[in-house]
Motif scaffolding. Structure first.
Motif, PDB file in Angstrom:
ATOM      1  N   ASP A  28       0.826  -1.209   0.000  1.00  0.00           N
ATOM      2  CA  ASP A  28       0.000   0.000   0.000  1.00  0.00           C
ATOM      3  C   ASP A  28       0.860   1.258   0.000  1.00  0.00           C
ATOM      4  O   ASP A  28       0.696   2.153  -0.827  1.00  0.00           O
ATOM      5  CB  ASP A  28      -0.865   0.035   1.268  1.00  0.00           C
ATOM      6  N   SER A  31       3.877   1.569  -2.844  1.00  0.00           N
ATOM      7  CA  SER A  31       3.374   1.768  -4.208  1.00  0.00           C
ATOM      8  C   SER A  31       2.884   3.193  -4.411  1.00  0.00           C
ATOM      9  O   SER A  31       2.806   3.678  -5.529  1.00  0.00           O
ATOM     10  CB  SER A  31       2.254   0.781  -4.518  1.00  0.00           C
ATOM     11  N   GLN A  32       2.546   3.861  -3.309  1.00  0.00           N
ATOM     12  CA  GLN A  32       2.098   5.243  -3.450  1.00  0.00           C
ATOM     13  C   GLN A  32       3.245   6.239  -3.337  1.00  0.00           C
ATOM     14  O   GLN A  32       3.265   7.249  -4.030  1.00  0.00           O
ATOM     15  CB  GLN A  32       1.045   5.577  -2.385  1.00  0.00           C
ATOM     16  N   ASN A  33       4.183   5.965  -2.435  1.00  0.00           N
ATOM     17  CA  ASN A  33       5.183   6.973  -2.118  1.00  0.00           C
ATOM     18  C   ASN A  33       6.593   6.633  -2.541  1.00  0.00           C
ATOM     19  O   ASN A  33       7.505   7.426  -2.319  1.00  0.00           O
ATOM     20  CB  ASN A  33       5.171   7.242  -0.609  1.00  0.00           C
ATOM     21  N   ARG A 109      -1.578  -2.015  -7.301  1.00  0.00           N
ATOM     22  CA  ARG A 109      -0.505  -1.609  -6.384  1.00  0.00           C
ATOM     23  C   ARG A 109       0.830  -2.179  -6.836  1.00  0.00           C
ATOM     24  O   ARG A 109       1.857  -1.502  -6.799  1.00  0.00           O
ATOM     25  CB  ARG A 109      -0.823  -2.079  -4.961  1.00  0.00           C
ATOM     26  N   ARG A 112       2.116  -0.122  -9.666  1.00  0.00           N
ATOM     27  CA  ARG A 112       2.658   1.182  -9.238  1.00  0.00           C
ATOM     28  C   ARG A 112       3.976   1.021  -8.478  1.00  0.00           C
ATOM     29  O   ARG A 112       4.853   1.887  -8.567  1.00  0.00           O
ATOM     30  CB  ARG A 112       1.622   1.919  -8.383  1.00  0.00           C
TER      31      ARG A 112
ATOM     32  N   GLN B 120       1.307   9.126  -6.967  1.00  0.00           N
ATOM     33  CA  GLN B 120       1.048   9.396  -5.551  1.00  0.00           C
ATOM     34  C   GLN B 120      -0.405   9.814  -5.303  1.00  0.00           C
ATOM     35  O   GLN B 120      -0.753  10.222  -4.202  1.00  0.00           O
ATOM     36  CB  GLN B 120       2.021  10.461  -5.048  1.00  0.00           C
ATOM     37  N   GLY B 121      -1.208   9.708  -6.343  1.00  0.00           N
ATOM     38  CA  GLY B 121      -2.621  10.027  -6.182  1.00  0.00           C
ATOM     39  C   GLY B 121      -2.956  11.466  -6.521  1.00  0.00           C
ATOM     40  O   GLY B 121      -4.051  11.931  -6.238  1.00  0.00           O
TER      41      GLY B 121
END
Lengths: 207, 207
Positions: A28, A31-33, A109, A112, B120-121
Motif C-alpha cells: 500500500d 506503491s504510493q510513495n 498496487r 505502481r 502518488q494520487g
DNA sequence: GTCTATACTAAGATAGAC
DNA sequence: GTCTATCTTAGTATAGAC
C-alpha cells in the motif's frame, strides 16, 4: 521438546499471517510513495502493528521492500512467459494483452510499485532488467519476428510492439486517478480499455 | 531612495538566475524521488548552493515543488491545445503524437515529475485534472468524435484514443531505463519509437 | 545575499521490560 | 511476540553573523 520434533525454522501460522499483513501494508505505502517517500510509521499504521513489531518480522525497511520486489518480478513476467510460439499468432498476442490488462486491474498496487522503482532509475532491479527481463523479451521478440517473417502478423519492430503492450495496459493502473478524473463518473475504465485495446491490436497486427 | 524609483519587487538578474538554478536542480531531484523522497540537501547539492540559501529564494520545499508543477501543466497541455478541428484529421493527430513524443525526448524530467505526482494520487494537481485537463480533453474528444462520425478516421472511443497517445509517448520518458535495459546498446529509442508510433497510429486511424 | 550554527521534528533502528 | 522507551541520524526550517 515435548513433541520430539526439532523445529528447524518453520514459520508458525501466526508468523506467516503477520508477515503477510506487513507485506500487504507495505505494498500500500511503497506503491504510493516510493521507497524513500515511505516510512515505517505509515506501514505500521496500515498494518495495525507497532513499529518495533515490524522490525521483529523483517530486519529493516529495505528488507521489506526487497521482499516485495522479488515477489513481484515473477508475477509480472508470467503473462509474457505464457506466449506460445506454437500457438496462433494473433490469438497469442491478444491473450497476452488481456492477461496484462487483468494484472493492471487486479494488482494495481504491484504495477505502481514497479513504476516507482523504474522512475527512480531502477536501483534495486536493474540487474533483473538487464538479465532475466531482457533475455525473456529477446526470446519472445524472436517469436514475433518469425511470425512477421511468415506473414502471419504485420511486420513491426518486436521490442517496441512489446513496449506498446506494457505502456497501454500499465497506464490504466499507474495513471488510474488521471484516467478517472478525465473520464468523470459513470465509467468502467478497465472494461472500456479491454474493448479498445482489442480493437487497437487487431488492427495493428493485421498483416 | 536616491534613484527616486520605488522598487516594487523586481527580481534582479542574479535572483532570476539563482531561482532558475534551484528549480532546475529541484526538477532533477523531485522527478527521480517524488516529493516525499526528495530532500533539500540533495537539491542544494545539485544546485551548488547552501541549504539556507535555497530557503532564501523559496519559502519552503513545498513551494519549490508547487512552482515546478504549475510551470509544468501549461507546457504539458500545449500540444493537445494545438489540435485543430479545422485541420486534416489524420495529420492533426499524427502531429499531436509527434509533438508529445518530442516532449518525452526533450523534457523527460518533466514527464517523470508528472508521473510521480499521479502515482502518488495527484494530491497537488487533482483540481487541475478534474478542471482544466478534463475540460480540454472533453473538447478535443468531441472533435475526434465528429471526425469519426464524418468517416474521416476510424470510430474509436475518443478518450481512450487520447489515453493511448499519452501512454505510448510518455512510456519512453518514464520507463526510459527499462527501455534501454531491454533494447541493449546500439539503439536510439526515440527514433525507433517515432517510426513505430507513426505506423501504429496510421493503421489505427484508418477508417 | 550568503554563510555557520542551531533549533526542532521525523524516521530508522535497538534495548529491555513484560 | 509485543510493547514502551530511547538512541541516533537525517531533514526542514530559522537566527544571526558577515
Amino acid at each position: 521438546m515435548a513433541n520430539g520434533k526439532a523445529a528447524e525454522r518453520p514459520l508458525t501460522r501466526i508468523q506467516q499471517k503477520n508477515r503477510q499483513t506487513i507485506l500487504d501494508a507495505a505494498l500500500d505505502v511503497f506503491s504510493q510513495n516510493g521507497f524513500r517517500g515511505s516510512t515505517l510509521d505509515q506501514i505500521a499504521e496500515v498494518a495495525g502493528l507497532s513499529k518495533p513489531n515490524l522490525l521483529y518480522y523483517f530486519p529493516s525497511k529495505e528488507a521489506i521492500h526487497a521482499e516485495l520486489l522479488s515477489l513481484l518480478l515473477d508475477t509480472w513476467l508470467d503473462p509474457l512467459r505464457a506466449l506460445d510460439p506454437e500457438g496462433e499468432p494473433v490469438t497469442e498476442i491478444m491473450d497476452y494483452v488481456r492477461r496484462k490488462l487483468e494484472l493492471s486491474r487486479d494488482f494495481p498496487r504491484e504495477s505502481r510499485l514497479f513504476a516507482n522503482e523504474i522512475l527512480q532509475g531502477a536501483p534495486r532491479i536493474m540487474e533483473a532488467l538487464e538479465g532475466e527481463l531482457k533475455a525473456l523479451v529477446d526470446e519472445k521478440a524472436n517469436t514475433l519476428r518469425d511470425w512477421a517473417a511468415a506473414g502471419r502478423i504485420a511486420d513491426l519492430p518486436p521490442h517496441h510492439l512489446i513496449f506498446s503492450i506494457w505502456a497501454l495496459t500499465q497506464h490504466y493502473a499507474d495513471f488510474d486517478v488521471q484516467v478517472r478524473a478525465v473520464l468523470g463518473p459513470g465509467h468502467d475504465p478497465y472494461a472500456e480499455a479491454d474493448a479498445f485495446l482489442e480493437t487497437l491490436f487487431r488492427k495493428l497486427l493485421a498483416p
